[in-house]
Design a protein around this motif. Structure first.
Motif, PDB file in Angstrom:
ATOM      1  N   MET A   1       7.645  -8.757  27.666  1.00  0.00           N
ATOM      2  CA  MET A   1       7.350 -10.122  27.270  1.00  0.00           C
ATOM      3  C   MET A   1       8.283 -10.507  26.115  1.00  0.00           C
ATOM      4  O   MET A   1       8.355  -9.831  25.112  1.00  0.00           O
ATOM      5  N   SER A   2       8.998 -11.606  26.276  1.00  0.00           N
ATOM      6  CA  SER A   2       9.924 -12.036  25.233  1.00  0.00           C
ATOM      7  C   SER A   2       9.242 -13.027  24.301  1.00  0.00           C
ATOM      8  O   SER A   2       8.308 -13.723  24.677  1.00  0.00           O
ATOM      9  N   TYR A   3       9.768 -13.089  23.083  1.00  0.00           N
ATOM     10  CA  TYR A   3       9.180 -13.940  22.055  1.00  0.00           C
ATOM     11  C   TYR A   3       9.551 -15.399  22.291  1.00  0.00           C
ATOM     12  O   TYR A   3      10.694 -15.724  22.585  1.00  0.00           O
ATOM     13  N   LYS A   4       8.572 -16.267  22.151  1.00  0.00           N
ATOM     14  CA  LYS A   4       8.810 -17.699  22.245  1.00  0.00           C
ATOM     15  C   LYS A   4       7.964 -18.389  21.181  1.00  0.00           C
ATOM     16  O   LYS A   4       6.756 -18.244  21.143  1.00  0.00           O
ATOM     17  N   PHE A   5       8.653 -19.138  20.294  1.00  0.00           N
ATOM     18  CA  PHE A   5       7.966 -19.849  19.223  1.00  0.00           C
ATOM     19  C   PHE A   5       7.316 -21.093  19.808  1.00  0.00           C
ATOM     20  O   PHE A   5       7.967 -21.914  20.455  1.00  0.00           O
ATOM     21  N   ARG A   6       6.025 -21.248  19.588  1.00  0.00           N
ATOM     22  CA  ARG A   6       5.274 -22.343  20.215  1.00  0.00           C
ATOM     23  C   ARG A   6       5.664 -23.713  19.660  1.00  0.00           C
ATOM     24  O   ARG A   6       5.477 -24.729  20.317  1.00  0.00           O
ATOM     25  N   LEU A   7       6.260 -23.763  18.475  1.00  0.00           N
ATOM     26  CA  LEU A   7       6.669 -25.035  17.879  1.00  0.00           C
ATOM     27  C   LEU A   7       8.190 -25.208  17.892  1.00  0.00           C
ATOM     28  O   LEU A   7       8.752 -25.944  17.074  1.00  0.00           O
ATOM     29  N   VAL A  10       9.481 -28.772  18.093  1.00  0.00           N
ATOM     30  CA  VAL A  10       9.338 -29.486  16.818  1.00  0.00           C
ATOM     31  C   VAL A  10      10.458 -29.057  15.868  1.00  0.00           C
ATOM     32  O   VAL A  10      11.079 -29.892  15.196  1.00  0.00           O
ATOM     33  N   LEU A  11      10.729 -27.749  15.823  1.00  0.00           N
ATOM     34  CA  LEU A  11      11.810 -27.240  14.978  1.00  0.00           C
ATOM     35  C   LEU A  11      13.150 -27.845  15.402  1.00  0.00           C
ATOM     36  O   LEU A  11      13.953 -28.250  14.542  1.00  0.00           O
ATOM     37  N   ASP A  12      13.377 -27.944  16.702  1.00  0.00           N
ATOM     38  CA  ASP A  12      14.621 -28.543  17.191  1.00  0.00           C
ATOM     39  C   ASP A  12      14.747 -29.997  16.749  1.00  0.00           C
ATOM     40  O   ASP A  12      15.827 -30.449  16.340  1.00  0.00           O
ATOM     41  N   VAL A  13      13.637 -30.728  16.810  1.00  0.00           N
ATOM     42  CA  VAL A  13      13.636 -32.128  16.377  1.00  0.00           C
ATOM     43  C   VAL A  13      13.933 -32.211  14.874  1.00  0.00           C
ATOM     44  O   VAL A  13      14.708 -33.066  14.426  1.00  0.00           O
ATOM     45  N   SER A 110      10.428 -25.336   6.335  1.00  0.00           N
ATOM     46  CA  SER A 110       9.023 -24.944   6.463  1.00  0.00           C
ATOM     47  C   SER A 110       8.729 -24.496   7.891  1.00  0.00           C
ATOM     48  O   SER A 110       8.004 -23.512   8.103  1.00  0.00           O
ATOM     49  N   TYR A 111       9.307 -25.176   8.883  1.00  0.00           N
ATOM     50  CA  TYR A 111       9.120 -24.752  10.270  1.00  0.00           C
ATOM     51  C   TYR A 111       9.845 -23.440  10.546  1.00  0.00           C
ATOM     52  O   TYR A 111       9.358 -22.608  11.309  1.00  0.00           O
ATOM     53  N   GLU A 112      10.992 -23.242   9.936  1.00  0.00           N
ATOM     54  CA  GLU A 112      11.679 -21.959  10.106  1.00  0.00           C
ATOM     55  C   GLU A 112      10.868 -20.824   9.487  1.00  0.00           C
ATOM     56  O   GLU A 112      10.817 -19.718  10.046  1.00  0.00           O
ATOM     57  N   ASN A 113      10.244 -21.079   8.343  1.00  0.00           N
ATOM     58  CA  ASN A 113       9.382 -20.069   7.730  1.00  0.00           C
ATOM     59  C   ASN A 113       8.201 -19.750   8.638  1.00  0.00           C
ATOM     60  O   ASN A 113       7.825 -18.579   8.780  1.00  0.00           O
ATOM     61  N   LEU A 114       7.615 -20.779   9.242  1.00  0.00           N
ATOM     62  CA  LEU A 114       6.531 -20.552  10.206  1.00  0.00           C
ATOM     63  C   LEU A 114       7.017 -19.695  11.374  1.00  0.00           C
ATOM     64  O   LEU A 114       6.315 -18.786  11.822  1.00  0.00           O
ATOM     65  N   LYS A 115       8.220 -19.998  11.837  1.00  0.00           N
ATOM     66  CA  LYS A 115       8.789 -19.233  12.946  1.00  0.00           C
ATOM     67  C   LYS A 115       8.997 -17.775  12.539  1.00  0.00           C
ATOM     68  O   LYS A 115       8.673 -16.852  13.307  1.00  0.00           O
ATOM     69  N   ASP A 116       9.518 -17.558  11.343  1.00  0.00           N
ATOM     70  CA  ASP A 116       9.735 -16.190  10.863  1.00  0.00           C
ATOM     71  C   ASP A 116       8.427 -15.417  10.760  1.00  0.00           C
ATOM     72  O   ASP A 116       8.335 -14.257  11.173  1.00  0.00           O
ATOM     73  N   ALA A 120       7.270 -12.220  12.973  1.00  0.00           N
ATOM     74  CA  ALA A 120       6.830 -10.966  12.348  1.00  0.00           C
ATOM     75  C   ALA A 120       5.488 -10.534  12.934  1.00  0.00           C
ATOM     76  O   ALA A 120       5.283  -9.344  13.243  1.00  0.00           O
ATOM     77  N   ARG A 121       4.554 -11.474  13.107  1.00  0.00           N
ATOM     78  CA  ARG A 121       3.256 -11.153  13.738  1.00  0.00           C
ATOM     79  C   ARG A 121       3.453 -10.678  15.163  1.00  0.00           C
ATOM     80  O   ARG A 121       2.809  -9.727  15.610  1.00  0.00           O
ATOM     81  N   TYR A 122       4.352 -11.323  15.875  1.00  0.00           N
ATOM     82  CA  TYR A 122       4.655 -10.930  17.248  1.00  0.00           C
ATOM     83  C   TYR A 122       5.187  -9.496  17.292  1.00  0.00           C
ATOM     84  O   TYR A 122       4.775  -8.700  18.141  1.00  0.00           O
TER      85      TYR A 122
END
Length: 145
Positions: A1-7, A10-13, A110-116, A120-122
Motif C-alpha cells: 500500500m502506497s502513501y497518499k495524503f488525503r489533503l 488542498v496542498l496543491d491549491v 501548515s499543510y506541508e507540516n500536516l503532510k509530514d 510519519a504516522r503512516y
C-alpha cells in the motif's frame, strides 16, 4: 500500500496560490522599478532644462522663449509630482502583495507540516504492520518445529 495524503489537492491549491502571489509581488516590484527609472529620467530632464534656462538667460533670450521654457519646466514638475504619487501607491501595493504572499506561504507550510506528520504516522503504522507480519511468520515457523 502506497502513501497518499488525503489533503493533497488542498496542498496543491495552496502551492498554486503561493506561486500566484509570488508572481504578483514580482510584477508590482517590476512596475515600481520602472516608475523609479522614469522619475530619475524626469528629474534629470528637469535639471537639464534648469541649466538650459540659466544659460539662455545669460545669453539673452526672448520673453516668449522664457515663457515656453518655464511652462515646460512647470510641466516637468507636475509630472514628477504625479510620478512620486504613483511610486508611493506602488510601494503600498507592494507591501500588501508581500503580506498576501507571506500569508499564502504560511498556509502552504501548515499543510506541508500536516503532510509530514501524516506521513510519519503512516510510516509508524507500516512498521507496526510489518513487525506484526514478521512475528506471525516467526510464530508460525516455531510451531512447525
Amino acid at each position: 500500500m502506497s502513501y497518499k495524503f488525503r489533503l493533497q489537492k488542498v496542498l496543491d491549491v495552496k502551492e498554486k496560490a503561493e506561486d500566484n502571489k509570488k508572481n504578483e509581488v514580482y510584477i508590482v516590484n517590476k512596475e515600481l522599478l520602472k516608475a523609479n527609472e522614469q522619475l530619475q529620467e524626469l528629474k534629470l530632464e528637469l535639471t537639464q532644462k534648469g541649466i538650459e534656462r540659466e544659460e539662455k538667460n545669460k545669453e539673452g533670450i526672448s520673453i516668449i522663449e522664457i515663457v515656453q521654457l518655464n511652462k515646460y519646466i512647470d510641466y516637468l514638475c507636475s509630472l514628477i509630482k504625479n510620478k512620486e504619487i504613483e511610486i508611493c501607491e506602488l510601494n503600498k501595493k507592494l507591501e500588501i502583495k508581500k503580506e498576501e504572499y507571506i500569508e499564502s506561504r504560511k498556509e502552504r507550510k501548515s499543510y506541508e507540516n500536516l503532510k509530514d506528520k501524516d506521513y510519519a504516522r503512516y510510516m509508524i503504522k507500516e512498521a507496526k504492520e510489518e513487525e506484526k507480519i514478521i512475528d506471525e511468520i516467526v510464530s508460525f515457523s516455531s510451531r512447525k518445529l
